[in-house]
Design a protein around this motif. Structure first.
Motif, PDB file in Angstrom:
ATOM      1  N   ARG A  42       0.773  -1.146  -0.067  1.00 44.47           N
ATOM      2  CA  ARG A  42       0.239   0.039   0.004  1.00 44.47           C
ATOM      3  C   ARG A  42       0.869   1.251   0.056  1.00 44.47           C
ATOM      4  O   ARG A  42       1.783   1.439   0.798  1.00 44.47           O
ATOM      5  CB  ARG A  42      -0.991  -0.114   1.362  1.00 44.47           C
ATOM      6  CG  ARG A  42      -2.028   1.184   1.157  1.00 44.47           C
ATOM      7  CD  ARG A  42      -2.817   1.157   2.441  1.00 44.47           C
ATOM      8  NE  ARG A  42      -3.823  -0.053   2.290  1.00 44.47           N
ATOM      9  CZ  ARG A  42      -4.776   0.010   1.419  1.00 44.47           C
ATOM     10  NH1 ARG A  42      -5.389   0.969   0.851  1.00 44.47           N
ATOM     11  NH2 ARG A  42      -5.621  -1.057   1.526  1.00 44.47           N
ATOM     12  N   HIS A  43       0.686   2.099  -0.823  1.00 44.47           N
ATOM     13  CA  HIS A  43       1.204   3.531  -1.061  1.00 44.47           C
ATOM     14  C   HIS A  43       0.230   4.556  -0.840  1.00 44.47           C
ATOM     15  O   HIS A  43      -0.278   4.945  -1.857  1.00 44.47           O
ATOM     16  CB  HIS A  43       2.102   3.700  -2.319  1.00 44.47           C
ATOM     17  CG  HIS A  43       3.228   2.621  -2.486  1.00 44.47           C
ATOM     18  ND1 HIS A  43       4.128   2.885  -1.739  1.00 44.47           N
ATOM     19  CD2 HIS A  43       3.191   1.838  -3.139  1.00 44.47           C
ATOM     20  CE1 HIS A  43       5.149   1.886  -2.057  1.00 44.47           C
ATOM     21  NE2 HIS A  43       4.440   1.249  -3.062  1.00 44.47           N
ATOM     22  N   GLY A  44      -0.101   5.020   0.569  1.00 47.59           N
ATOM     23  CA  GLY A  44      -1.272   5.785   0.648  1.00 47.59           C
ATOM     24  C   GLY A  44      -2.495   5.196   0.333  1.00 47.59           C
ATOM     25  O   GLY A  44      -2.834   4.193   0.932  1.00 47.59           O
ATOM     26  N   SER A  45      -3.487   5.741  -0.709  1.00 43.34           N
ATOM     27  CA  SER A  45      -4.665   5.133  -1.136  1.00 43.34           C
ATOM     28  C   SER A  45      -4.530   4.173  -2.282  1.00 43.34           C
ATOM     29  O   SER A  45      -5.456   3.665  -2.645  1.00 43.34           O
ATOM     30  CB  SER A  45      -5.870   6.232  -1.407  1.00 43.34           C
ATOM     31  OG  SER A  45      -5.177   7.001  -2.659  1.00 43.34           O
ATOM     32  N   GLN A  46      -3.004   3.915  -2.693  1.00 40.54           N
ATOM     33  CA  GLN A  46      -3.035   3.143  -3.879  1.00 40.54           C
ATOM     34  C   GLN A  46      -2.528   1.832  -3.337  1.00 40.54           C
ATOM     35  O   GLN A  46      -1.699   1.476  -2.342  1.00 40.54           O
ATOM     36  CB  GLN A  46      -2.084   3.870  -4.671  1.00 40.54           C
ATOM     37  CG  GLN A  46      -2.295   5.253  -5.483  1.00 40.54           C
ATOM     38  CD  GLN A  46      -3.313   4.973  -6.384  1.00 40.54           C
ATOM     39  OE1 GLN A  46      -3.486   4.329  -7.393  1.00 40.54           O
ATOM     40  NE2 GLN A  46      -4.569   6.090  -6.112  1.00 40.54           N
ATOM     41  N   ILE A  47      -2.552   0.845  -4.404  1.00 43.83           N
ATOM     42  CA  ILE A  47      -2.233  -0.547  -4.028  1.00 43.83           C
ATOM     43  C   ILE A  47      -1.117  -0.854  -5.280  1.00 43.83           C
ATOM     44  O   ILE A  47      -1.481  -0.594  -6.451  1.00 43.83           O
ATOM     45  CB  ILE A  47      -3.118  -1.381  -4.063  1.00 43.83           C
ATOM     46  CG1 ILE A  47      -4.162  -1.156  -2.887  1.00 43.83           C
ATOM     47  CG2 ILE A  47      -2.742  -2.747  -3.941  1.00 43.83           C
ATOM     48  CD1 ILE A  47      -3.779  -1.652  -1.730  1.00 43.83           C
TER      49      ILE A  47
END
Length: 73
Positions: free
Chosen positions: A19-24
């Motif tokens: 997970r990178h913030g709200s991104q996968i």
């Protein structure tokens, strides 16, 4: 008329996700493009054995799809 369209079968393989913030982001994402006349799952299993030393008696394989008949079969 009466002919079915040819459908390319492309399967994505990954080894998890981050997970990178709200991104996968998928980890080590690879693609298998099915070619030939044999069943897609036979070719895919061979790809997994060659690329990942996959052993169907030992390793867990999770399959996710859109419900297409060739996936659910």
């Amino acid at each position: 008329k009466g002919k079915r369209a040819k459908e390319d079968k492309i399967l994505t393989v990954h080894e998890g996700w981050k997970r990178h913030g709200s991104q996968i982001e998928f980890v080590n994402q690879r693609h298998y493009v099915h070619e030939g006349k044999r069943e897609v799952w036979e070719g895919f299993e061979e790809f997994l054995m060659n690329e990942y030393a996959y052993d169907p008696c030992r390793d867990l394989l999770v399959i996710n799809g859109d419900g297409a008949p060739w996936i659910t079969a």
